[in-house]
Design an enzyme around this catalytic site. Sequence first.
Site, PDB file in Angstrom:
ATOM      1  N   LYS A  30       6.822   1.064 -11.444  1.00  0.00           N
ATOM      2  CA  LYS A  30       6.801   1.548 -10.061  1.00  0.00           C
ATOM      3  C   LYS A  30       8.177   1.346  -9.446  1.00  0.00           C
ATOM      4  CE  LYS A  30       4.879   0.862  -5.440  1.00  0.00           C
ATOM      5  NZ  LYS A  30       3.914   0.156  -4.567  1.00  0.00           N
TER       6      LYS A  30
ATOM      7  N   GLU B 274       2.498  -4.093   8.219  1.00  0.00           N
ATOM      8  CA  GLU B 274       2.280  -4.901   7.015  1.00  0.00           C
ATOM      9  C   GLU B 274       2.684  -6.361   7.194  1.00  0.00           C
ATOM     10  OE1 GLU B 274       3.088  -4.802   2.181  1.00  0.00           O
ATOM     11  OE2 GLU B 274       3.919  -3.234   3.472  1.00  0.00           O
TER      12      GLU B 274
ATOM     13  N   GLU C  18      -1.101   2.041  -7.778  1.00  0.00           N
ATOM     14  CA  GLU C  18       0.063   1.585  -7.019  1.00  0.00           C
ATOM     15  C   GLU C  18      -0.265   0.311  -6.243  1.00  0.00           C
ATOM     16  OE1 GLU C  18       2.772   3.119  -3.241  1.00  0.00           O
ATOM     17  OE2 GLU C  18       1.633   4.598  -4.403  1.00  0.00           O
TER      18      GLU C  18
ATOM     19  N   GLU D   3       4.758  12.227   2.584  1.00  0.00           N
ATOM     20  CA  GLU D   3       4.404  10.870   3.021  1.00  0.00           C
ATOM     21  C   GLU D   3       5.520  10.261   3.864  1.00  0.00           C
ATOM     22  OE1 GLU D   3       3.718   6.507   0.993  1.00  0.00           O
ATOM     23  OE2 GLU D   3       2.768   8.238   0.035  1.00  0.00           O
TER      24      GLU D   3
END
Length: 297
Positions: A51, A101, A145, A281
Site C-alpha cells: 500500500k 482521524e 486497505e 476521492e
Amino acid sequence: AGALRDDPLIALPAPPAEQADWRIDPVPAPEAYGAGVAAAVERLRGGELSKVVLARTLELSAEQPLDLPAILQRLARRDPGGYTFAVPSGGGRTLVGASPELLLSRRGTAVLANPLAGSVPRGEDLGEDVRRAAALLESPKDLHEHAVVVDAIREALAPYCRTLEVPERPTLVRTAAMWHLATTIRGELADPAVSALELACALHPTPAVCGTPTDVARRVIGEVEPFDRGLYTGMVGWEDATGDGEWVVTIRCAEAEGRTLRVYAGAGVVEQSRPEAELAETSAKFRTFLDAAGVAR
C-alpha cells in the site's frame, strides 16, 4: 475550549463564506496524479509494497487577505464531531484544518486509537448516500486497505499494552464530504509512565498516511509526489503534565500565509486501485476546505 459536540450553539450555522475570486493551481495536474497512481499500482502488483498513500495539493490565492477565524468557524461547524485546529507552522504560516482521524489518546492507563482507511464520497441524496455507505462496508479493496492499517497499529501498540481490544470488522464514520471505514482500538497500558506523545510517535506514520512497508512507501512517495508535504499527514494535538493527551492526524488541512492557501488531500493506493477513483476521492476530500474558504463548486 470544550468539545464542540457538547456545545448547544453548534446547531447554529456559521456565517456563509463570501465567494472570493480564487486562482487555483493544482500540483500535480490531475492527469499527472492519475499517472502516478497507475505507476504505483504496477509496483504494487510487482510485489514491491502492499500500500502507498499518494497526495496532491491545490495552491489557492486570492486578492484579499484570508479570514482565518471565519474559516476555522466554518470548519468546526461543518464537522463538529471532528478535530478542528489552527496552529502556527513557522515563517508566518498557519496550519489550519478539521481532521476526522484520532491517531491516539491517553487518559490514565486507557489508550484509544481510531484509524480511518477506505473512503468514498458522500452521495448527493439520501438513497445514494446510504447505498455508497453500504457498498463501502462490503468493498474488498477498501476492507483490505483498512485491515493493513489496523494490523500495523495493533503491532505498534502491543508492546506497550497489557490488554488490547481490536474489533474484527470496521464500522462507518461520516463527515460532511466522506464516508470512512473506522476501527476503535482500545488498550490498557502496562506502564503508566508512557505518555500520549510517546505512543503517538510509536504509531506515526501509519499506513493510513504513508503505506506499508513504511520505508518503501516513503521512498515511493518521494519519487511520485512533486511537492514537500510539510506538516500534512503529521500529527497535531496536546499533552498535559501527567502524560494524558490527544493526537490527531493532520489531514483535511491547509497551510495559510497572507493571501494564499495550500490545501492537501491523499488517497490510499492498493493493487485494486483505479486512477479515476483515487482522483475523485481526493477531489471530494478537498471540498471540506474549499467550502470553508468560499471556493465555488
